[in-house]
Design a protein around this motif. Structure first.
Motif, PDB file in Angstrom:
ATOM      1  N   HIS A 153       0.829  -1.207   0.000  1.00 40.40           N
ATOM      2  CA  HIS A 153       0.000   0.000   0.000  1.00 40.40           C
ATOM      3  C   HIS A 153       0.860   1.251   0.000  1.00 40.40           C
ATOM      4  N   GLY A 154       1.925   1.271   0.801  1.00 38.08           N
ATOM      5  CA  GLY A 154       2.818   2.426   0.836  1.00 38.08           C
ATOM      6  C   GLY A 154       3.494   2.669  -0.495  1.00 38.08           C
ATOM      7  N   THR A 155       3.808   1.598  -1.226  1.00 33.70           N
ATOM      8  CA  THR A 155       4.423   1.732  -2.547  1.00 33.70           C
ATOM      9  C   THR A 155       3.452   2.373  -3.527  1.00 33.70           C
ATOM     10  N   ARG A 156       2.201   1.930  -3.506  1.00 36.18           N
ATOM     11  CA  ARG A 156       1.218   2.464  -4.444  1.00 36.18           C
ATOM     12  C   ARG A 156       0.955   3.946  -4.204  1.00 36.18           C
ATOM     13  N   THR A 157       0.805   4.313  -2.939  1.00 35.51           N
ATOM     14  CA  THR A 157       0.531   5.722  -2.655  1.00 35.51           C
ATOM     15  C   THR A 157       1.749   6.600  -2.952  1.00 35.51           C
ATOM     16  N   ALA A 158       2.947   6.073  -2.688  1.00 34.03           N
ATOM     17  CA  ALA A 158       4.161   6.842  -2.995  1.00 34.03           C
ATOM     18  C   ALA A 158       4.334   7.038  -4.489  1.00 34.03           C
ATOM     19  N   SER A 159       3.857   6.070  -5.287  1.00 32.62           N
ATOM     20  CA  SER A 159       4.030   6.170  -6.749  1.00 32.62           C
ATOM     21  C   SER A 159       3.315   7.388  -7.320  1.00 32.62           C
ATOM     22  N   ILE A 160       2.252   7.858  -6.664  1.00 30.89           N
ATOM     23  CA  ILE A 160       1.547   9.053  -7.142  1.00 30.89           C
ATOM     24  C   ILE A 160       2.454  10.270  -7.025  1.00 30.89           C
ATOM     25  N   VAL A 161       3.415  10.218  -6.108  1.00 29.03           N
ATOM     26  CA  VAL A 161       4.347  11.321  -5.915  1.00 29.03           C
ATOM     27  C   VAL A 161       5.595  11.149  -6.768  1.00 29.03           C
ATOM     28  N   VAL A 162       6.219   9.952  -6.717  1.00 25.27           N
ATOM     29  CA  VAL A 162       7.561   9.769  -7.289  1.00 25.27           C
ATOM     30  C   VAL A 162       7.632   8.662  -8.337  1.00 25.27           C
ATOM     31  N   GLY A 163       6.484   8.173  -8.810  1.00 24.83           N
ATOM     32  CA  GLY A 163       6.506   7.117  -9.819  1.00 24.83           C
ATOM     33  C   GLY A 163       7.283   7.539 -11.060  1.00 24.83           C
ATOM     34  N   ASN A 164       8.245   6.698 -11.472  1.00 25.74           N
ATOM     35  CA  ASN A 164       9.120   7.058 -12.594  1.00 25.74           C
ATOM     36  C   ASN A 164       8.683   6.403 -13.900  1.00 25.74           C
ATOM     37  N   LYS A 165       9.426   6.680 -14.966  1.00 24.30           N
ATOM     38  CA  LYS A 165       9.253   5.957 -16.217  1.00 24.30           C
ATOM     39  C   LYS A 165      10.081   4.679 -16.104  1.00 24.30           C
ATOM     40  N   ASN A 204       1.514   6.117 -16.520  1.00 22.12           N
ATOM     41  CA  ASN A 204       1.387   7.079 -15.420  1.00 22.12           C
ATOM     42  C   ASN A 204       2.764   7.377 -14.824  1.00 22.12           C
ATOM     43  N   GLN A 205       2.905   8.473 -14.181  1.00 21.57           N
ATOM     44  CA  GLN A 205       4.116   8.784 -13.438  1.00 21.57           C
ATOM     45  C   GLN A 205       3.776   9.812 -12.364  1.00 21.57           C
ATOM     46  N   GLY A 206       4.684   9.945 -11.383  1.00 17.15           N
ATOM     47  CA  GLY A 206       4.393  10.759 -10.220  1.00 17.15           C
ATOM     48  C   GLY A 206       4.170  12.220 -10.535  1.00 17.15           C
ATOM     49  N   VAL A 207       3.461  12.888  -9.642  1.00 17.58           N
ATOM     50  CA  VAL A 207       3.175  14.310  -9.800  1.00 17.58           C
ATOM     51  C   VAL A 207       4.452  15.133  -9.636  1.00 17.58           C
ATOM     52  N   ALA A 208       5.307  14.742  -8.689  1.00 17.70           N
ATOM     53  CA  ALA A 208       6.539  15.501  -8.422  1.00 17.70           C
ATOM     54  C   ALA A 208       7.719  14.874  -9.150  1.00 17.70           C
ATOM     55  N   VAL A 209       7.530  14.635 -10.436  1.00 19.21           N
ATOM     56  CA  VAL A 209       8.564  14.014 -11.266  1.00 19.21           C
ATOM     57  C   VAL A 209       8.763  14.869 -12.512  1.00 19.21           C
TER      58      VAL A 209
END
Length: 919
Positions: free
Chosen positions: A576-588, A598-603
């Motif tokens: 769960h922590g990985t999924r929620t963190a991906s909205i912030v820092v999910g990379n290509k 999809n990729q993170g908002v702060a990326v």
């Protein structure tokens, strides 16, 4: 060494020599303890003293002995914390004459404005009048000097002394102590009450023969030091306590503590020199001491302190001038608080005989239970609890302040206790609330969250993905379901028809207008933002590689690193922590994940994280949060580490200590972004608290998700239904699927907060005077720029239930700060403190609080097939049964008998009333 100190050392040597046989025996016994041949408690031959020492542990005899006899190299952290706090009461004394500084000593506060030291340090009122005590004269954690505070001494206000020489004509001589009043404000303008008081306790049992000591001192006037290595209490000799340790001149007046209890046991006054058979002092190399030898060359074989109990007995007897009687009465009153507590020694058995207020259970089937308590606002009641808690509560294992280092008035009455008992936690809480010292007591029980595991007919398969038991998913089914469900949705219909999977998988970025934002200018400041995530920890899923700051991660469950164990099965929800963190820092993922998207908002456009997520693991499962203390400690750590933003994608029912720490975080300027909740008619805690940012969920049609929590506490909505996030396949491959929940809406707003603060960091640093204004500035900008007609069709957004609108990061980051001084002042003056008029939440009866705990967890069980079999059914107290019947309109036995008879709608209404009282 001057003549006075030499004379003291000679007297100390005489005392030492007179009990040399006992000392040698104790040293031999200590060696046997280290070899495992003896227990420490067996050294103490005086059974009454041992009995008193056991009583101080506040627990059963066997448990107390286990603690006393525990490993020498292990020490309860609570004792260390207590010693650190007490050390703040210790200051460096500088004695002055008209010619300048003439010497140093050590002293410590024993009452609100009274200080204790040696007579040979401050021998007369005249000397004291020309002297000062300096607190905080120490090095900080980086090795730099702290800002010290110097206070003048006021012997004209209070001064009593016992001369270091015993004089047959003076019955008040021979104990070598001086007590003198201290100015209430330092020369630098700091109030004296910023520093704690070391309470002196007349009762015996603070330390036994062979037990470890600690000494807090300013050796030779140096920065504050603490001696903890190889120090043992050796023996008592009349009014004196003899122990091992290294001290130096300037250490006179040091605080001597029992390491087992953290209590002050003596006032240090002299070292004991080693002599040859001719009576000559010896150097450490065995040669005779010569005139001019420095003190560190002398072979000191022991130390001597004046027993606290002897000092207090003398204080009761010593006469003072009439003008000083008030201060003496303050000191003497401390002695009489515990006169009703007696100890009884038996020839064959040691039997604690404390007088308790609560009823003691004789059952042996007890377990440790945990409670948060708020003490009475009456200072005398608070002080009495601190001094007498073990005599008030049977089975009390530990009582510690929740804010041990805080000087804020609002924090002083929050305590956390461990109680050994066979009673139910709610029965114990009722007993505790019956004490006049305690205002409220709430059991710290494990809490269900708003997220349910498994699949049930209320949610579609996609909507339940956030809660799958094993943390795995099927990409093909997820993708197919999404395209069918949202074929006509405003944000994705064209992409679905044209087969543009990359575009519709990142619909959430379009919803918050991220594609129109240039983040390049924010990138540099972003790396300075501390963004803390409170969740199940991190994993090495390819989608989030490089997005975590693992130098500062914390685990508040097992005390190791914050890695998610990815445990499978009921009550688990790995990743769960990985999924929620991906909205912030999910990379290509660049080919590492099939069907990536999809990729993170702060990326950045290049796939680089502009902000790193610092993971704090607060729960093994997103279904069941651990004790509230875990969350409290995590937020405390975030505050202490000066985090900028905290985000939390789970929650439960409101708790007093979490309300308190949320308010503290707010007042420290931390933007705490929280999920509003899932399938609950109320905004959950901590989102419901006034100072947090509460986030509801929207969908690809720019509408509220039908299962989002809602209410006036919601600040904003953000994409949360069917967001493309990382999962594992059944074969444990890294995949991406669509998942739903306010858990996924929350990181969008946390990312926006990080970008907003990075952009405006200079303005905030230069102009914000009150830290909470940072939170309110962000809230103001967030709401002012929210999209209220996202589909541009004239529809009216329901701001009363779902916040100001949908997050619009483009508008948020375009919002400018004023430049003119008058406009800046007006902006800040218009901000309102979120807790104005809400310093304390609504006070509910204990029966109602128990009912809420029951209703919340029962509602979770009813909606989760199989879940009830994994959790023991609670037994309600009579007080709560009355509340259940009153609040549900059904007899309590009907509520228990059948989940089918559980009125969910009525329950939700009742919970809503309770929850919203905290907003």
């Amino acid at each position: 060494m001057d003549d006075k100190l030499r004379e003291l050392a000679e007297n100390a040597y005489s005392n030492y020599s007179s009990v040399l046989g006992d000392i040698d025996q104790i040293k031999t016994d200590i060696t046997h303890v280290r070899q495992g041949k003896l227990e420490l408690s067996e050294i103490q031959t005086d059974t009454e003293r041992l009995n008193n020492r056991i009583n101080r542990e506040g627990t059963a005899e066997l448990q107390a002995l286990e603690r006393i006899n525990g490993e020498a190299n292990f020490q309860d952290i609570r004792i260390i914390q207590r010693i650190v706090e007490l050390s703040r009461a210790v200051g460096r004394i500088t004695t002055n004459s008209r010619l300048g500084n003439t010497g140093y000593g050590t002293g410590f506060l024993i009452a609100p404005n009274l200080m204790l030291t040696n007579n040979h340090v401050l021998g007369t009122a005249e000397v004291a009048a020309n002297s000062t005590i300096q607190f905080n004269y120490e090095l900080d954690q980086t090795g730099n000097p702290n800002k010290s505070e110097s206070f003048n001494l006021l012997p004209e206000e209070f001064f009593v002394t016992s001369h270091y020489k015993k004089d047959a004509g003076n019955p008040y001589s021979g104990l070598d102590f001086t007590i003198v009043a201290v100015e209430k404000v330092s020369n630098e303008g700091t109030p004296l009450n910023n520093f704690p008081v070391a309470r002196l306790d007349k009762k015996l049992g603070k330390i036994i023969d062979g037990e470890n000591c600690a000494i807090v001192q300013h050796p030779k006037g140096d920065y504050k030091k603490i001696v903890m290595k190889d120090i043992r209490m050796l023996v008592l000799k009349d009014d004196f306590l003899i122990y091992e340790s290294d001290t130096l001149p300037g250490s006179s007046g040091s605080m001597v503590l029992g390491l087992g209890t953290g209590e002050v046991v003596a006032l240090h006054h002299s070292a004991v020199p080693r002599k040859n058979r001719h009576g000559q002092w010896l150097r450490k190399d065995g040669s005779v001491v010569q005139p001019g030898d420095p003190d560190n060359m002398i072979d000191w074989m022991g130390n001597e302190g004046i027993r606290v109990s002897s000092i207090l007995n003398m204080i009761e007897k010593i006469p003072v001038e009439k003008a000083m009687e008030k201060h003496k009465a303050t000191l003497v009153s401390v002695l009489h608080m515990d006169k009703n507590v007696a100890t009884i020694a038996s020839e064959n058995k040691i039997t604690p005989s404390k007088k308790y207020v609560m009823n003691r259970s004789e059952s042996t089937a007890s377990s440790t239970q945990y409670f948060e308590i708020q003490l009475s606002e009456v200072k005398e009641m608070q002080q009495d609890w601190k001094e007498n808690a073990t005599s008030l509560v049977p089975g009390l294992v530990l009582s510690e302040p929740l804010y041990p280092m805080s000087t804020e008035k609002a924090h002083r009455n929050f305590f956390y206790i461990h109680v050994e008992s066979d009673k139910s936690p709610w029965e114990i809480a009722a007993d505790l609330e019956g004490l006049p010292q305690i205002e409220t007591c709430t059991p710290d029980l494990e809490m269900s969250t708003d997220i349910r595991p498994g699949h049930y007919d209320r949610w579609s398969r996609n909507e339940s993905l956030e809660s799958l038991d094993d943390g795995t998913a099927d990409w093909g089914k997820s993708e197919g379901d999404f395209k069918i469900k949202w074929a006509n949705a405003h944000l994705v219909k064209d992409f679905i028809q044209e087969g543009k999977s990359e575009e519709y998988r990142q619909w959430n970025r379009d919803a918050v207008k991220l594609s129109k934002v240039n983040l390049d200018k924010i990138a540099q400041n972003g790396q300075n933002i501390k963004l803390v995530q409170l969740d199940t920890g991190y994993t090495d899923h390819n989608k989030v590689l490089g997005g975590y700051n693992l130098l500062h991660d914390e685990d508040f469950i097992d005390g190791e690193d914050a890695r998610d164990e990815m445990s499978m099965g009921i009550l688990r929800q790995p990743g769960h922590g990985t999924r929620t963190a991906s909205i912030v820092v999910g990379n290509k993922a660049n080919g590492r994940i099939e069907n990536d998207g999809n990729q993170g908002v702060a990326v950045s456009k290049d796939g680089e994280s502009l902000v790193k997520v610092i993971p704090y693991r607060i729960s093994k499962s997103v279904i069941l949060i651990g004790r509230g203390r875990n969350l409290f400690n995590a937020v405390s750590q975030a505050i202490n580490s000066e985090a900028d933003i905290v985000f939390m994608c789970m929650g439960s029912y409101p708790r007093p200590m979490i309300y308190s720490i949320a308010k503290t975080a707010y007042e420290r300027g931390i933007i705490w972004v929280c999920a509003a909740g899932n399938k609950v008619e109320s905004v959950i805690a901590p989102a419901v608290y006034p100072g947090t940012i509460a986030v509801a969920a929207s969908n690809p049609n720019n509408e509220p998700w039908r299962y989002t929590s809602y209410g006036p506490a919601v600040d904003i909505s953000a994409p949360g239904e069917d967001v493309y996030v990382p999962f594992k396949s059944k074969r444990q491959e890294d995949i991406m699927v669509f998942g739903s929940g306010t858990s996924y809406a929350t990181p969008h707003v946390a990312s926006a907060a990080a970008l907003w603060k990075a952009k405006h960091s200079q303005f905030l640093k230069e102009h914000v005077k009150e830290p909470w204004q940072i939170v309110e500035l962000f809230r103001t900008h967030l709401k002012a720029t929210a999209e209220k007609d996202p589909n541009a069709n004239g529809s009216q957004w329901d701001e009363k239930r779902f916040g100001a609108g949908i997050l619009d990061i483009e508008k948020l980051l375009k919002q400018k700060m004023p430049v003119k001084a008058a406009e800046i002042k007006q902006l800040l003056d218009d901000l309102q403190h979120a807790y104005k008029g809400k310093e304390k939440p609504a006070q509910w009866d204990l029966g109602v609080r128990e009912t809420v705990h029951f209703l919340w967890n029962t509602a979770r069980k009813k909606l989760t097939p199989g879940f009830e079999s994994t959790t023991l059914q609670e037994s309600l107290t009579e007080r709560a049964r009355i509340s259940v019947a009153a609040m549900t309109g059904r007899p309590v036995n009907k509520v228990f008998e059948s989940y089918d008879q559980f009125d969910e709608d009525q329950t939700e209404r009742l919970l809503k009333v309770y929850f919203e009282s905290f907003n």
